[in-house]
Design an enzyme around this catalytic site. Sequence first.
Site, PDB file in Angstrom:
ATOM      1  CB  SER A  91      -0.963  -0.002   1.193  1.00 28.25           C
ATOM      2  OG  SER A  91      -2.064  -0.844   0.928  1.00 28.25           O
ATOM      3  CE  LYS A  94      -4.704   1.922  -0.371  1.00 26.55           C
ATOM      4  NZ  LYS A  94      -4.075   0.608  -0.179  1.00 26.55           N
ATOM      5  CB  SER A 339      -4.599   1.375   3.964  1.00 28.27           C
ATOM      6  OG  SER A 339      -3.708   1.001   2.928  1.00 28.27           O
ATOM      7  CG  ASN A 340     -11.328   2.311   1.230  1.00 25.69           C
ATOM      8  OD1 ASN A 340     -11.471   1.888   0.092  1.00 25.69           O
ATOM      9  ND2 ASN A 340     -12.283   2.239   2.144  1.00 25.69           N
ATOM     10  CB  THR A 453       1.128   1.059   6.933  1.00 26.02           C
ATOM     11  OG1 THR A 453      -0.250   1.302   6.645  1.00 26.02           O
ATOM     12  CG2 THR A 453       1.486   1.721   8.257  1.00 26.02           C
ATOM     13  CB  SER A 455       0.467  -5.171   5.218  1.00 21.58           C
ATOM     14  OG  SER A 455       0.878  -4.272   6.200  1.00 21.58           O
TER      15      SER A 455
END
Length: 537
Positions: A91, A94, A339-340, A453, A455
């Site tokens: 992510s 983003k 984190s959408n 972040t 993952s």
Amino acid sequence: MSRPDGPVRAPFRTTARRWALPAVVAVTAATLSWGGPAGADSGPAGLSGAIDTILGDPRTEGGAASVVVADARTGETLYQHDPTGRLTPASNTKLATSAAAMGLLGPGYTFSTDVLADGRVRGGTLRGDLYLRGTGDPTTLAADYDELAAGVAAAGVRRVDGRLVADDTRFDDQRIGDTWGGDDESSYYAAQISALTVAPDTDYDAGTVIVEVAPGAEPGDRPVVSVTPKTSYVRLDVRARTGAAGGEDTVAVERRHGTNTVTVTGSVPAGADPDRQWATVWEPTGYAASVFRAALAAHGVRVNGATRLGRAAPAGATALAAHRSMPLKDLLVPFMKLSNNMHAEALTKAMGYRATGKPGSWSAGTAAIATYLKGAGVDADRIRQADGSGLSRKNGFAARQLADLLLKVRGAPWYADWYASLPVACDPDRFVGGTLRSRMCGTPAARNARGKTGSLTGASALSGYVKDADGRELVYSVVQNNYLVDSVKPLEDAIVVTLATSTADRTTAVAPRSARAVPAAERDGALECSWRKPAPC
């Protein structure tokens, strides 16, 4: 399973060079939770030794890391480890998507959802088709469709002789991103992408429903199962039972491939609070049309014809009602803090449409992002981006390009809003701390460090900003891949805490937490903490 970056539910509030390696700095854990100041050395050589020691942790055995630390004001590189090594950024992708959206679409950009009539309205009857036209808004709630339906009724329409047509042609019809995991199909963080969709909550988890499983009166009873929003688009296959009081909650919710049948299995203990889980729908355009059609009926508007998907509204159609989303600068908060993924992909396709004038696609959107990055001074030729969220395993970013982006955007007129959207270490507010709300607590990085972040299974990243003990702002980017342990986030945290603890003249090395000291919410490094709904970060 290749799983990405669930919080306690609450509504969204629109609120270089490598330095010469010195003698190794000793790094030993002084406490169970955090190894406090474990060693010190002077100058950049001390910083190099401290971070090298962290990266030498046995948890990284056989893996790869790309790391860059720079002075935010001067841009000077203070540390680097394989800075050009392209790795899966998860992510952290983003960062590029969100910055490009602010640069190309603008902080005031809004999505629109419109209702149009193709025909004349006489005596309360529309003699033609009724169109629901979307442009990709991932925040549209059932309540918004209800307001649109109320607008149709207020325009004097009581009956539609024609069909209800869902116009999702602003985007192409590719619903799933390149190399997204098939085993994630039912998982809410991998929902299908459409220009028309529905979010069931104010985290704006577009393309999903919430399934609530409450225990029956007695053990063995069928549980009480409901769906939010209420919709006939999803069919429930309830195989679960009520278990003994005090027993384990084993409820599992999964949508069957290619259908909208959601199977509920396991048991929920008698007397327990309801279990809430999120599941994706198959074909979100149909989901939106179904919710809207039900809203029309609730407002006394009857549609005689069937529902048709994927047909563009005629140019001469008459507008009856409209809804506008929040501006992009506000959307960045739930997008980046939590984190959408669906927000990232909607924005990527919206950028593709803006750039080409054709239905938004992943290829057009990522090309637009690359063009923005080049214009900002980031070497996009050294990046491979396949989607907007980072779910794709084809994404390849090095810490050098991520750090360069963090440096370059500081001069943008919208930087303050973008910076505010980054999660803040150890801030308990979900829409401030986000995916960092439980990390680096009790350290100088708490409520200091900001970062994005990332993952996936075997891929972890953290990139952002932190102030050192002198108040000097630093940029950092840490991308790690191909490790076998559950999580390497303690190493990311140790690097950032080391930066926050140190000065320009003295580096204080901080040891990574042991696996035992990592909170349970952080142990699954394959999943962003905000995606473990409804558990808190």
